[in-house]
Design a protein around this motif. Structure first.
Motif, PDB file in Angstrom:
ATOM      1  N   VAL A  27       8.915  -2.377 -68.372  1.00  0.00           N
ATOM      2  CA  VAL A  27       7.617  -1.718 -68.421  1.00  0.00           C
ATOM      3  C   VAL A  27       7.535  -0.738 -67.250  1.00  0.00           C
ATOM      4  O   VAL A  27       7.539  -1.140 -66.094  1.00  0.00           O
ATOM      5  N   ASP A  28       7.483   0.564 -67.573  1.00  0.00           N
ATOM      6  CA  ASP A  28       7.408   1.604 -66.549  1.00  0.00           C
ATOM      7  C   ASP A  28       6.833   2.856 -67.197  1.00  0.00           C
ATOM      8  O   ASP A  28       7.177   3.169 -68.335  1.00  0.00           O
ATOM      9  N   ASP A  29       5.962   3.561 -66.494  1.00  0.00           N
ATOM     10  CA  ASP A  29       5.362   4.774 -67.069  1.00  0.00           C
ATOM     11  C   ASP A  29       6.141   6.040 -66.732  1.00  0.00           C
ATOM     12  O   ASP A  29       5.747   7.130 -67.116  1.00  0.00           O
ATOM     13  N   ASP A  30       7.262   5.903 -66.035  1.00  0.00           N
ATOM     14  CA  ASP A  30       8.154   7.035 -65.762  1.00  0.00           C
ATOM     15  C   ASP A  30       9.178   7.063 -66.905  1.00  0.00           C
ATOM     16  O   ASP A  30      10.189   6.364 -66.868  1.00  0.00           O
ATOM     17  N   GLY A  31       8.893   7.868 -67.937  1.00  0.00           N
ATOM     18  CA  GLY A  31       9.704   7.897 -69.150  1.00  0.00           C
ATOM     19  C   GLY A  31      11.191   8.074 -68.936  1.00  0.00           C
ATOM     20  O   GLY A  31      11.991   7.288 -69.452  1.00  0.00           O
ATOM     21  N   LEU A  34      12.644   4.997 -67.291  1.00  0.00           N
ATOM     22  CA  LEU A  34      12.585   3.891 -68.245  1.00  0.00           C
ATOM     23  C   LEU A  34      13.740   3.955 -69.245  1.00  0.00           C
ATOM     24  O   LEU A  34      14.437   2.961 -69.474  1.00  0.00           O
ATOM     25  N   ARG A  35      13.986   5.123 -69.811  1.00  0.00           N
ATOM     26  CA  ARG A  35      15.047   5.254 -70.815  1.00  0.00           C
ATOM     27  C   ARG A  35      16.444   5.103 -70.193  1.00  0.00           C
ATOM     28  O   ARG A  35      17.324   4.487 -70.785  1.00  0.00           O
ATOM     29  N   ILE A  50      11.084  -1.692 -74.576  1.00  0.00           N
ATOM     30  CA  ILE A  50      10.471  -0.901 -73.513  1.00  0.00           C
ATOM     31  C   ILE A  50       8.985  -0.725 -73.799  1.00  0.00           C
ATOM     32  O   ILE A  50       8.540  -0.764 -74.950  1.00  0.00           O
ATOM     33  N   GLU A  52       5.535   1.651 -71.973  1.00  0.00           N
ATOM     34  CA  GLU A  52       5.166   2.651 -70.969  1.00  0.00           C
ATOM     35  C   GLU A  52       3.757   2.460 -70.422  1.00  0.00           C
ATOM     36  O   GLU A  52       3.253   3.336 -69.716  1.00  0.00           O
ATOM     37  N   SER A  53       3.107   1.328 -70.725  1.00  0.00           N
ATOM     38  CA  SER A  53       1.760   1.075 -70.219  1.00  0.00           C
ATOM     39  C   SER A  53       1.530  -0.423 -70.104  1.00  0.00           C
ATOM     40  O   SER A  53       2.280  -1.224 -70.686  1.00  0.00           O
ATOM     41  N   GLU A  56       0.665  -1.784 -73.648  1.00  0.00           N
ATOM     42  CA  GLU A  56       1.848  -1.916 -74.491  1.00  0.00           C
ATOM     43  C   GLU A  56       2.731  -3.067 -74.002  1.00  0.00           C
ATOM     44  O   GLU A  56       3.282  -3.830 -74.792  1.00  0.00           O
ATOM     45  N   LEU A  75       1.026   1.354 -62.942  1.00  0.00           N
ATOM     46  CA  LEU A  75       1.147   2.034 -64.228  1.00  0.00           C
ATOM     47  C   LEU A  75      -0.116   2.858 -64.460  1.00  0.00           C
ATOM     48  O   LEU A  75      -1.149   2.608 -63.845  1.00  0.00           O
TER      49      LEU A  75
END
Length: 193
Positions: A27-31, A34-35, A50, A52-53, A56, A75
């Motif tokens: 879980v991370d909001d830095d796309g 994260l990928r 994964i 992003e919030s 989620e 986040l």
């Protein structure tokens, strides 16, 4: 983020270290981060989900509680601590790692009380995260090769208080017992290394 040890290839020893339940929630909001991290962990044998919030992350944790989790503290829609609580409410054997760019002792203690097994400062690389996820209890943690400098720790603390004060310079300066103009100069500079 680097993936030094395996060159992106999963090895038998990685699979053995992970164990039979390979589920991992990141879980991370830095796309982009994260990928990249998801790809690196999949290459090592994890089955990755994964988010992003916070919302989620909580939804995925409730739908299928993972055996492993890597969660960013800050986040866009709240705190990663809420995701830790949601996971812990469904599964008590999850190995959770908290990531943050705002390292402080109080938050680390809170994360550990909620069930995180480690607390890593960003930028953390895939090797550090993998090691933290598969580390057995009682194993000694290797000290970081490049710990944050004292200037960086000070800057991180100022940024954290500034965010807590909803980016109000006057209130931040009052809480830090610092002149407002001094604080403005610090905030205008780039983060030290």
């Amino acid at each position: 983020m680097t993936d030094k040890s395996t060159g992106g290839q999963s090895t038998q020893s990685d699979a053995e270290l992970i164990g039979p339940d390979r589920t991992l929630l990141i879980v991370d909001d830095d796309g982009p981060f994260l990928r990249r991290l998801a790809r690196a962990m999949e290459a090592r044998g994890f089955t990755v989900e994964i988010a992003e919030s916070v919302a989620e992350g909580i939804a995925k944790a409730k739908a299928q509680p993972p055996k492993h989790a890597v969660i960013d503290l800050r986040l866009g829609d709240g705190s990663g601590l809420d995701v830790i609580e949601a996971i812990r409410g469904r599964r008590d054997d999850t190995r959770m790692i908290m990531l943050t760019g705002y390292g402080n002792i109080a938050t680390a203690v809170n994360a550990v009380k909620l069930g995180a097994v480690d607390y890593l400062s960003k930028p953390a690389d895939a090797d550090d995260i993998f090691s933290a996820l598969v580390q057995r209890s009682g194993e000694r943690v290797e000290p970081p090769e490049n710990p944050m400098s004292a200037d960086r720790v000070r800057w991180e603390h100022i940024q954290r208080v500034y965010e807590m004060c909803e980016r109000n310079v006057s209130e931040t300066a009052r809480r830090l017992n610092m002149h407002r103009r001094t604080l403005q100069r610090i905030l205008a500079k780039r983060a030290p290394k």
